[in-house]
Design a protein around this motif. Sequence first.
Motif, PDB file in Angstrom:
ATOM      1  N   LYS A 451       0.834  -1.205   0.000  1.00  0.00           N
ATOM      2  CA  LYS A 451       0.000   0.000   0.000  1.00  0.00           C
ATOM      3  C   LYS A 451       0.865   1.250   0.000  1.00  0.00           C
ATOM      4  N   GLU A 452       1.943   1.236   0.768  1.00  0.00           N
ATOM      5  CA  GLU A 452       2.841   2.389   0.814  1.00  0.00           C
ATOM      6  C   GLU A 452       3.542   2.590  -0.526  1.00  0.00           C
ATOM      7  N   ILE A 453       3.904   1.483  -1.191  1.00  0.00           N
ATOM      8  CA  ILE A 453       4.535   1.586  -2.506  1.00  0.00           C
ATOM      9  C   ILE A 453       3.591   2.285  -3.488  1.00  0.00           C
ATOM     10  N   ALA A 454       2.324   1.894  -3.446  1.00  0.00           N
ATOM     11  CA  ALA A 454       1.346   2.484  -4.360  1.00  0.00           C
ATOM     12  C   ALA A 454       1.065   3.936  -4.003  1.00  0.00           C
ATOM     13  N   GLN A 455       0.923   4.238  -2.698  1.00  0.00           N
ATOM     14  CA  GLN A 455       0.591   5.610  -2.293  1.00  0.00           C
ATOM     15  C   GLN A 455       1.698   6.587  -2.637  1.00  0.00           C
ATOM     16  N   LEU A 456       2.957   6.163  -2.526  1.00  0.00           N
ATOM     17  CA  LEU A 456       4.090   7.050  -2.794  1.00  0.00           C
ATOM     18  C   LEU A 456       4.532   7.015  -4.245  1.00  0.00           C
ATOM     19  N   ASN A 457       3.791   6.233  -5.099  1.00  0.00           N
ATOM     20  CA  ASN A 457       4.185   6.126  -6.517  1.00  0.00           C
ATOM     21  C   ASN A 457       5.670   5.793  -6.645  1.00  0.00           C
ATOM     22  N   MET A 458       6.113   4.862  -5.815  1.00  0.00           N
ATOM     23  CA  MET A 458       7.537   4.556  -5.689  1.00  0.00           C
ATOM     24  C   MET A 458       8.127   3.981  -6.963  1.00  0.00           C
ATOM     25  N   LEU A 459       7.300   3.328  -7.798  1.00  0.00           N
ATOM     26  CA  LEU A 459       7.816   2.649  -8.982  1.00  0.00           C
ATOM     27  C   LEU A 459       7.682   3.486 -10.252  1.00  0.00           C
ATOM     28  N   GLU A 460       7.237   4.749 -10.130  1.00  0.00           N
ATOM     29  CA  GLU A 460       7.142   5.611 -11.305  1.00  0.00           C
ATOM     30  C   GLU A 460       8.522   6.158 -11.656  1.00  0.00           C
ATOM     31  N   GLY A 461       8.987   5.819 -12.834  1.00  0.00           N
ATOM     32  CA  GLY A 461      10.296   6.284 -13.293  1.00  0.00           C
ATOM     33  C   GLY A 461      11.463   5.595 -12.619  1.00  0.00           C
ATOM     34  N   TRP A 462      11.164   4.586 -11.844  1.00  0.00           N
ATOM     35  CA  TRP A 462      12.244   3.849 -11.147  1.00  0.00           C
ATOM     36  C   TRP A 462      11.847   2.375 -11.078  1.00  0.00           C
ATOM     37  N   VAL A 463      12.662   1.535 -11.713  1.00  0.00           N
ATOM     38  CA  VAL A 463      12.365   0.095 -11.755  1.00  0.00           C
ATOM     39  C   VAL A 463      13.427  -0.646 -10.953  1.00  0.00           C
ATOM     40  N   PRO A 464      13.028  -1.459  -9.983  1.00  0.00           N
ATOM     41  CA  PRO A 464      14.030  -2.186  -9.182  1.00  0.00           C
ATOM     42  C   PRO A 464      14.716  -3.287  -9.995  1.00  0.00           C
ATOM     43  N   ASP A 465      16.012  -3.413  -9.778  1.00  0.00           N
ATOM     44  CA  ASP A 465      16.742  -4.552 -10.350  1.00  0.00           C
ATOM     45  C   ASP A 465      16.562  -5.797  -9.490  1.00  0.00           C
ATOM     46  N   LEU A 466      16.223  -5.580  -8.217  1.00  0.00           N
ATOM     47  CA  LEU A 466      16.118  -6.699  -7.282  1.00  0.00           C
ATOM     48  C   LEU A 466      15.275  -6.267  -6.088  1.00  0.00           C
ATOM     49  N   VAL A 467      14.546  -7.225  -5.525  1.00  0.00           N
ATOM     50  CA  VAL A 467      13.677  -6.933  -4.385  1.00  0.00           C
ATOM     51  C   VAL A 467      14.122  -7.762  -3.184  1.00  0.00           C
ATOM     52  N   LEU A 468      14.239  -7.081  -2.038  1.00  0.00           N
ATOM     53  CA  LEU A 468      14.427  -7.774  -0.756  1.00  0.00           C
ATOM     54  C   LEU A 468      13.107  -7.697  -0.017  1.00  0.00           C
ATOM     55  N   MET A 469      12.439  -8.850   0.125  1.00  0.00           N
ATOM     56  CA  MET A 469      11.062  -8.870   0.622  1.00  0.00           C
ATOM     57  C   MET A 469      10.958  -9.655   1.933  1.00  0.00           C
ATOM     58  N   ASP A 470      10.363  -9.011   2.946  1.00  0.00           N
ATOM     59  CA  ASP A 470      10.061  -9.709   4.196  1.00  0.00           C
ATOM     60  C   ASP A 470       8.910 -10.685   3.953  1.00  0.00           C
ATOM     61  N   TYR A 471       8.927 -11.823   4.649  1.00  0.00           N
ATOM     62  CA  TYR A 471       7.875 -12.817   4.430  1.00  0.00           C
ATOM     63  C   TYR A 471       6.592 -12.455   5.174  1.00  0.00           C
ATOM     64  N   HIS A 472       6.731 -12.028   6.428  1.00  0.00           N
ATOM     65  CA  HIS A 472       5.559 -11.724   7.250  1.00  0.00           C
ATOM     66  C   HIS A 472       5.223 -10.237   7.139  1.00  0.00           C
ATOM     67  N   LEU A 473       4.417  -9.882   6.156  1.00  0.00           N
ATOM     68  CA  LEU A 473       3.908  -8.522   6.041  1.00  0.00           C
ATOM     69  C   LEU A 473       2.565  -8.432   6.760  1.00  0.00           C
ATOM     70  N   ASP A 474       2.104  -7.218   6.999  1.00  0.00           N
ATOM     71  CA  ASP A 474       0.882  -7.045   7.787  1.00  0.00           C
ATOM     72  C   ASP A 474      -0.364  -7.533   7.056  1.00  0.00           C
ATOM     73  N   GLN A 475      -0.431  -7.317   5.740  1.00  0.00           N
ATOM     74  CA  GLN A 475      -1.656  -7.613   5.010  1.00  0.00           C
ATOM     75  C   GLN A 475      -1.531  -8.777   4.033  1.00  0.00           C
ATOM     76  N   THR A 476      -0.348  -9.233   3.784  1.00  0.00           N
ATOM     77  CA  THR A 476      -0.166 -10.331   2.823  1.00  0.00           C
ATOM     78  C   THR A 476       1.167 -10.999   3.097  1.00  0.00           C
ATOM     79  N   SER A 477       1.434 -12.073   2.383  1.00  0.00           N
ATOM     80  CA  SER A 477       2.733 -12.737   2.526  1.00  0.00           C
ATOM     81  C   SER A 477       3.726 -12.127   1.548  1.00  0.00           C
TER      82      SER A 477
END
Length: 538
Positions: A451-477
């Motif tokens: 939700k924070e990624i979408a609200q801050l438009n974090m991926l506009e004009g910036w594409v990640p080469d790699l993601v470090l993702m936590d497994y236990h998120l609040d709303q999803t895995s």
Amino acid sequence: MSETVQTIPSALADPHLRAALEHLPYGLALFDENLDLVLANATYRAGLSLPSTLVAPGTPIDDILLFLARRGDLGPGTPQVLADQRKRLIAHEPATLTRRQSVLGRHLEIHTSALPGQGLVISFSDVTDRIKAEAALEQVNHTLEERVDDRTRALTLLNAELEKARTKADAANHEKTRFLAAASHDLLQPLNAARLYTSTLYERTRGTPMAGIAESIDASLNAVEDIMSTLLDISRMDSGALKVTPSNFNVLDLLKKIEIEFQPQALEKDIDLRVVGASLIVRSDRMLLARVVQNLVSNAIKYTKPGGRVLVGCRKRGNMVRLDVIDTGIGIDRRQHNLIFTEFSRLEQGARIAPGLGLGLSIVQRILAALDHAMEIESVVGRGSRFSVSVPLVAADARPSQAREAAPPRTENQLAGLHVLCVDNERNILDAMSGLLENWGCDVRTATSLKEIAQLNMLEGWVPDLVLMDYHLDQTSGLDAIEWLKQIVGGHLPAILVTADRTAAVRQLAETRGTAVLNKPVKPAALRALLAQMSKRG
């Protein structure tokens, strides 16, 4: 009178025979063909308590039977009738056997036998003692049955109580394991942040006195992590939560991951770590076998002095594949081989070289017992050791072996410019991870949720080469979040699942989705090596 009966008086005239009859332990009386008494020995007279007039030769058996009937020896009824019934029985039957109790309280077993010349022999034996013994035995048996019944009831109650206790203990054990799993996640989260902050501090203060302090803090945090992880593993194994899930896999893939994980640690200690593998398909539990090899390699590096060598490899042996971990370390005396697998037991020389609780090889032994894999040890004090694990071979890969991808060298600008998106629901972990990655030259963006990624438009004009993702998120895995990000960026997106959950189920699920797994607390050297490998592939 027949010839047999006619010869009896003459035979009884023999004093030796008369004396023998008198000393018999049985009552004996001889009657002629008219059933008149010829002879009665002393036991007969005393046993039946007959008056002297009834034991004189010539006494009719009728008189004796009537006397006994009147006295009650023949049971209730009219004496004359009882006497006549008894006489008809013994006169017409070739042999009779009866048991009765005399007026003196003695139990007599009476035999009658007709002689060939129509005479009669009556004998009896006193079986009072035998009857008492039988009664006593019957009483003992009855008492024994009662005792057995009582003991059975007691055991049944005890077993029921034990079953209740076992059920309660199992429930407590499962609850303990569940608690430890939850607690370990909560404890590993701040520990993960602390290690990331410490690594950043060390790299930024390298070459200064502060670097030594940062390195000491990192070593202490590493020891805490090892202890927590080990105790959690032991708890899962003791509670039966450790499940073996065998599968077929290429052992070369396992060895490559071992090299990536431990090469930075070996380089820091100036140890030559070489991993030599072959493309062989084995059957085992991939995660548990990896845990065994990790512990063996970790021990090899720990107890090998700087400048030494550690070789990890595999070779085919009949229908098995032997995984070898060979080092040039301190070695182990043959008499102490069993001791090294005992919990909290460490050899004196090893304790001087490296810290620890002595739990690593205990876990190795437990896992190998669950996997039913054999292990061999060869060691020479002062020269090194070889630990070998035999794993069932399924089939050899017939394709040409691919060139083994070497672990990436540690260059300072290796990760420069790498776009890394970090997602974790703990802000302090994100801050620590961001500081570490930026110090390596990465372009980092962080978020606590999709939700924070979408609200801050974090991926506009910036594409990640790699993601470090936590497994236990609040709303999803984290794994579902990675799939969502792949759809957003449109295609391939390398990802690393960072989690404190060390269960095989999570790792297997990540592997089915092509996602690498890195356990918390994150080892910065292992993270850097994995980032370099994945960015090189990208």
